[in-house]
Design a protein around this motif. Structure first.
Motif, PDB file in Angstrom:
ATOM      1  N   THR A   1      36.523  40.423  44.242  1.00 52.88           N
ATOM      2  CA  THR A   1      36.812  39.279  43.222  1.00 52.88           C
ATOM      3  C   THR A   1      36.282  39.822  41.816  1.00 52.88           C
ATOM      4  N   LYS A   2      35.584  40.789  41.809  1.00 52.15           N
ATOM      5  CA  LYS A   2      35.020  41.396  40.697  1.00 52.15           C
ATOM      6  C   LYS A   2      36.122  41.624  39.632  1.00 52.15           C
ATOM      7  N   VAL A   3      37.369  41.920  40.275  1.00 52.57           N
ATOM      8  CA  VAL A   3      38.470  42.129  39.616  1.00 52.57           C
ATOM      9  C   VAL A   3      38.906  41.081  38.456  1.00 52.57           C
ATOM     10  N   LEU A   4      38.918  39.916  38.915  1.00 49.11           N
ATOM     11  CA  LEU A   4      39.154  38.965  38.118  1.00 49.11           C
ATOM     12  C   LEU A   4      38.492  38.748  36.895  1.00 49.11           C
ATOM     13  N   GLY A   5      37.161  39.008  36.600  1.00 48.85           N
ATOM     14  CA  GLY A   5      36.161  38.958  35.508  1.00 48.85           C
ATOM     15  C   GLY A   5      36.168  37.702  35.041  1.00 48.85           C
ATOM     16  N   ASN A   6      36.638  37.623  33.847  1.00 49.05           N
ATOM     17  CA  ASN A   6      36.528  36.133  33.197  1.00 49.05           C
ATOM     18  C   ASN A   6      37.831  35.879  32.492  1.00 49.05           C
ATOM     19  N   ALA A   7      38.851  36.262  33.115  1.00 52.52           N
ATOM     20  CA  ALA A   7      40.292  36.213  32.610  1.00 52.52           C
ATOM     21  C   ALA A   7      41.041  35.151  33.391  1.00 52.52           C
ATOM     22  N   PHE A   8      40.592  34.145  33.888  1.00 49.92           N
ATOM     23  CA  PHE A   8      41.497  33.191  34.703  1.00 49.92           C
ATOM     24  C   PHE A   8      40.963  31.841  34.036  1.00 49.92           C
ATOM     25  N   LYS A   9      41.786  30.936  34.388  1.00 49.39           N
ATOM     26  CA  LYS A   9      41.522  29.280  33.847  1.00 49.39           C
ATOM     27  C   LYS A   9      42.287  28.345  34.551  1.00 49.39           C
TER      28      LYS A   9
ATOM     29  N   GLY B   1      51.570  43.942  40.655  1.00 44.98           N
ATOM     30  CA  GLY B   1      50.111  43.967  40.296  1.00 44.98           C
ATOM     31  C   GLY B   1      49.636  42.549  39.905  1.00 44.98           C
ATOM     32  N   LEU B   2      50.306  42.156  38.803  1.00 49.24           N
ATOM     33  CA  LEU B   2      49.631  40.973  38.195  1.00 49.24           C
ATOM     34  C   LEU B   2      49.905  39.680  39.365  1.00 49.24           C
ATOM     35  N   ASP B   3      50.913  39.568  40.138  1.00 49.63           N
ATOM     36  CA  ASP B   3      51.154  38.765  41.080  1.00 49.63           C
ATOM     37  C   ASP B   3      50.003  38.809  42.074  1.00 49.63           C
ATOM     38  N   VAL B   4      49.751  40.009  42.459  1.00 56.89           N
ATOM     39  CA  VAL B   4      48.446  39.983  43.522  1.00 56.89           C
ATOM     40  C   VAL B   4      47.164  39.601  42.900  1.00 56.89           C
ATOM     41  N   LEU B   5      47.045  39.967  41.571  1.00 58.80           N
ATOM     42  CA  LEU B   5      45.732  39.550  41.008  1.00 58.80           C
ATOM     43  C   LEU B   5      45.732  38.002  40.809  1.00 58.80           C
ATOM     44  N   ARG B   6      46.892  37.522  40.742  1.00 56.79           N
ATOM     45  CA  ARG B   6      47.020  35.738  40.659  1.00 56.79           C
ATOM     46  C   ARG B   6      47.034  34.909  42.108  1.00 56.79           C
ATOM     47  N   HIS B   7      47.517  35.983  42.975  1.00 57.00           N
ATOM     48  CA  HIS B   7      47.257  35.586  44.312  1.00 57.00           C
ATOM     49  C   HIS B   7      45.837  35.552  44.610  1.00 57.00           C
ATOM     50  N   SER B   8      45.205  36.620  44.311  1.00 61.55           N
ATOM     51  CA  SER B   8      43.608  36.643  44.780  1.00 61.55           C
ATOM     52  C   SER B   8      42.841  35.366  44.055  1.00 61.55           C
ATOM     53  N   ALA B   9      43.279  35.219  42.810  1.00 64.17           N
ATOM     54  CA  ALA B   9      42.725  33.973  42.048  1.00 64.17           C
ATOM     55  C   ALA B   9      42.988  32.899  42.823  1.00 64.17           C
ATOM     56  N   ALA B  10      44.134  32.558  43.374  1.00 59.64           N
ATOM     57  CA  ALA B  10      44.540  31.409  43.981  1.00 59.64           C
ATOM     58  C   ALA B  10      43.561  31.216  45.223  1.00 59.64           C
ATOM     59  N   HIS B  11      43.056  32.359  46.032  1.00 53.91           N
ATOM     60  CA  HIS B  11      42.054  32.288  47.230  1.00 53.91           C
ATOM     61  C   HIS B  11      40.784  32.214  46.648  1.00 53.91           C
ATOM     62  N   VAL B  12      40.515  32.703  45.493  1.00 56.64           N
ATOM     63  CA  VAL B  12      39.048  32.091  45.036  1.00 56.64           C
ATOM     64  C   VAL B  12      39.107  30.675  44.706  1.00 56.64           C
TER      65      VAL B  12
ATOM     66  N   ARG C   1      31.276  32.240  39.768  1.00 58.09           N
ATOM     67  CA  ARG C   1      30.005  32.675  40.509  1.00 58.09           C
ATOM     68  C   ARG C   1      30.422  33.631  41.732  1.00 58.09           C
ATOM     69  N   ILE C   2      31.694  33.053  42.095  1.00 53.78           N
ATOM     70  CA  ILE C   2      32.392  33.730  43.374  1.00 53.78           C
ATOM     71  C   ILE C   2      32.873  35.080  42.783  1.00 53.78           C
ATOM     72  N   VAL C   3      33.473  35.122  41.611  1.00 55.46           N
ATOM     73  CA  VAL C   3      34.025  36.284  41.178  1.00 55.46           C
ATOM     74  C   VAL C   3      32.907  37.356  40.809  1.00 55.46           C
ATOM     75  N   ASN C   4      31.601  36.713  40.339  1.00 51.90           N
ATOM     76  CA  ASN C   4      30.470  37.780  39.907  1.00 51.90           C
ATOM     77  C   ASN C   4      29.976  38.231  41.036  1.00 51.90           C
ATOM     78  N   GLU C   5      29.937  37.546  42.132  1.00 54.99           N
ATOM     79  CA  GLU C   5      29.277  37.991  43.546  1.00 54.99           C
ATOM     80  C   GLU C   5      30.087  39.288  43.929  1.00 54.99           C
ATOM     81  N   GLY C   6      31.307  39.684  43.316  1.00 54.48           N
ATOM     82  CA  GLY C   6      31.956  40.815  43.950  1.00 54.48           C
ATOM     83  C   GLY C   6      32.189  40.802  45.246  1.00 54.48           C
ATOM     84  N   GLN C   7      32.799  39.606  45.840  1.00 56.33           N
ATOM     85  CA  GLN C   7      33.162  39.783  47.294  1.00 56.33           C
ATOM     86  C   GLN C   7      34.316  40.503  47.450  1.00 56.33           C
TER      87      GLN C   7
END
Length: 661
Positions: free
Chosen positions: A204-212, A64-75, A123-129
């Motif tokens: 993208t909302k799933v990513l919240g603000n927990a990325f850097k 699950g963490l890998d999927v979340l991170r892969h989605s962050a890479a796309h963002v 901004r992309i995350v907050n848009e909930g794409q």
């Protein structure tokens, strides 16, 4: 009423309407990021079928963490192309603790660029794409991705054979169904898309603000220096802001503990450019630690029944053909060089030479187990990109041992070696570990990098698995990670801040004894082939030392500390008194230095604290008059007026006990 189908969720059968999605099954549980359907990860939008076995997957497990991170890479990629539409896309997989994405851009990314990209990502995350999967044909993909040369290459439509994808590529090729993931805004319009096998988190909302975004650097396309150099942006992503903060705190602590930094501060070792990359030199204080490690492990090997041997640094190349290292390990060895018309090699391992020692005369079953050990200096042609301080070098010493045993003795010898390894780690203060069992690749995978029959591999793997299981330690499987000649157990140790390091290894080898024609005379007079068991307790002395520096943050236990006692006179007139105390300590084998510098006393104390020495002995008028010294411990505590004899006894006891202070 729609037709019903049966699916199994968490072991229980459930009737649901046709066209039910995985999201419907876990409605209301926001922790679920993707589903595992019949063992395969699928988006939550996936429509389940009759008979499917469905499991929820959250960020609490690695998938699950890998999927979340892969989605962050796309963002990240979406943000880069939004800021720079001319940027061309490489690949963007999840990696340990984060993700990266490669881009072909005209100028390298700066730290300021990364900060700006983070804002666009937020901004992309907050848009909930929404991540929407779309199947495409090869031809349609070629048209849609006409401006993305690296994506075209990956799918085999331009510049390269189909299926020749880069490691970590996020697109399956070679006949698999191609898919594009579109990022769709709430109004239904398409914001961006990327060729990708998926799956992804729902929005993208799933990513919240927990990325850097962490850093950027150059990376050759598909890892080859013959290809263009792209710009790789590294990032990290976690399920919560608190987990992100904890990770960044760990990184900050790791930076403080960096063995290269501490090694320079404490004058332990260095890496002169004149020698070349990955070739360290040990200074006197570092040499003390290295010698203590060598003395310890040499004595322990003798206690455990090993006999000390020695072998040369070079050999005729043919030896490594006999052992099988050429061609199986050719890339890890330095190129041959000519000696009197014969090709020679720097040795990358000691085992072939130990086999020659075994073969030098006839052997009887009465001699087995025969255990050979040496500090063998070896040389490996590590790529420049992976060379790192002491933990990845090109020249290093192995505490390398080989046990020659009968097949019946193998389980007992492996248990003996594992007990030896674990006791050594405990003596060096590393008592948090688990085992990893590296095996040949699973059925259906390529096996051409391995030697030996299926029966041999199954037997060797079973023996190692049984011993590892009996140890009671956590056991993690590593399919495909075996050496070409046999499976292995590796001890994975966690350091003081929770990082995992591969330390000692134990390997079962049924191949080299056959290739070298090793035999022993059995009790019935027949000639039998021994089993060879490789083991390295430190692995590499250099690497183990580097790990210890970071584990202890340079504050070594007294027995390992290069300087065990630092004597600091309150004023110059007390220096002679402390020199006499130092002589008494040295007669007991204690390593002592005296600060006779012109610095003022407060600065000397600060310097002593920075040096991380276990004991600082201070003497002023009261101490001298009483025949005593004052202790200042590494943790800042102090004990005054300790009689000299008692002070010496305390230091000696701490050194002999191998405890931390």
């Amino acid at each position: 009423m729609s037709a019903q189908i049966t699916v199994t969720i968490a072991g229980s059968e459930r009737q649901v309407p046709e066209q039910t999605t995985a999201a419907d099954l876990f409605e209301g549980d926001r922790a679920v990021l993707v589903a595992r359907v019949n063992g395969e990860l699928r988006d939550l939008a996936h429509v389940v079928a009759d008979g499917d076995v469905v499991e929820p997957v959250t960020a609490q497990e690695q998938d699950g963490l890998d999927v979340l991170r892969h989605s962050a890479a796309h963002v990240l990629a979406q943000a880069v192309q939004e800021v720079n539409p001319k940027a061309k896309l490489g690949i963007g997989p999840p990696v340990r603790d984060g993700f990266y994405y490669d881009f072909d851009v005209d100028e390298a990314f700066t730290p300021e660029d990364l900060k700006a990209l983070e804002k666009v990502m937020q901004r992309i995350v907050n848009e909930g794409q929404t991540f929407v999967r779309r199947e495409v044909s090869d031809e349609a993909a070629a048209v849609e991705l006409a401006d993305e040369p690296y994506k075209i290459e990956l799918i085999g439509l331009k510049g390269g054979a189909a299926g020749d994808a880069a490691e970590g590529a996020d697109v399956e090729v070679g006949g698999a169904q191609l898919t594009i993931y579109d990022n769709v805004k709430r109004d239904g319009s398409r914001a961006w898309g990327d060729l990708c096998r998926g799956p992804h988190v729902p929005t993208t909302k799933v990513l919240g603000n927990a990325f850097k975004l962490m850093r950027s650097g150059g990376a050759y396309w598909r890892g080859s220096e013959k290809n263009p150099q792209l710009q790789r942006v590294y990032g990290t992503a976690w399920a919560t802001k608190d987990e992100l903060k904890a990770y960044l705190d760990r990184l900050a602590e790791a930076e403080k503990r960096d063995h290269r930094k501490i090694g320079a501060e404490q004058d332990l070792f260095s890496f002169p450019d004149e020698l070349g990359s990955g070739l360290p030199v040990f200074h006197p204080k570092g040499g003390v630690i290295k010698r203590e490690m060598e003395d310890y492990v040499r004595l322990r090997h003798i206690e455990e029944g090993f006999e000390y041997v020695g072998t040369p640094h070079i050999s005729k190349e043919q030896l490594f053909h006999t052992s099988g290292h050429l061609p199986y390990y050719a890339e890890g060895m330095f190129a041959p060089f000519d000696v009197d018309g014969t090709d020679y090699r720097l040795k990358a391992m000691n085992c072939p030479m130990h086999n020659l020692i075994y073969r030098s005369r006839g052997r009887s079953y009465r001699e087995l187990p025969l255990r050979l050990f040496e500090f063998g200096h070896v040389y490996r042609n590590e790529k420049s990109g992976v060379v790192h301080g002491l933990t990845r070098v090109r020249g290093f010493a192995q505490d390398d041992s080989h046990s020659y045993v009968t097949a019946e003795q193998a389980p007992g010898e492996i248990k003996h070696l594992l007990d030896f390894v674990l006791s050594l780690l405990r003596d060096f203060g590393m008592d948090d570990y688990y085992l990893e069992l590296s095996t040949r690749e699973t059925e259906g995978d390529k096996k051409d990098k391995f030697i030996g029959s299926d029966d041999q591999w199954e037997l060797a793997t079973e023996v190692l698995r049984d011993v590892a299981t009996e140890s009671g330690l956590e056991l993690v499987m590593d399919p495909g990670g075996a050496a070409y000649y046999g499976p292995k157990i590796s001890v994975q140790a966690r350091d003081a801040i929770g990082r995992t390091w591969q330390m000692s290894t134990i390997q079962y080898d049924f191949n080299q004894p056959e290739r070298f024609g090793l035999e022993y005379q059995a009790a019935d007079g027949s000639r039998q082939q021994p089993v060879m068991i490789h083991s390295a307790k430190f692995g590499s002395i250099e690497r183990f030392l580097g790990v210890l520096v970071e584990h202890y943050a340079g504050a070594f236990p007294p027995w390992l500390s290069p300087v065990q006692v630092l004597a600091v006179p309150v004023a110059e007139e007390y220096s002679e008194y402390l020199h006499d105390v130092a002589k008494q300590l040295r007669r007991k084998g204690i390593r002592v230095e005296i600060d006779d510098s012109d610095d003022r006393f407060p600065k000397k104390i600060r310097n002593a604290s920075k040096s991380r020495v276990p004991f600082t002995l201070i003497a002023g008028e009261e101490d001298r008059s009483a025949g005593a010294v004052s202790f200042r411990y590494r943790n800042g505590e102090q004990k005054n007026g300790v009689p000299i004899a008692d002070a010496i006894a305390e230091v000696v006891a701490a050194v002999e006990a191998r405890t931390q202070v």
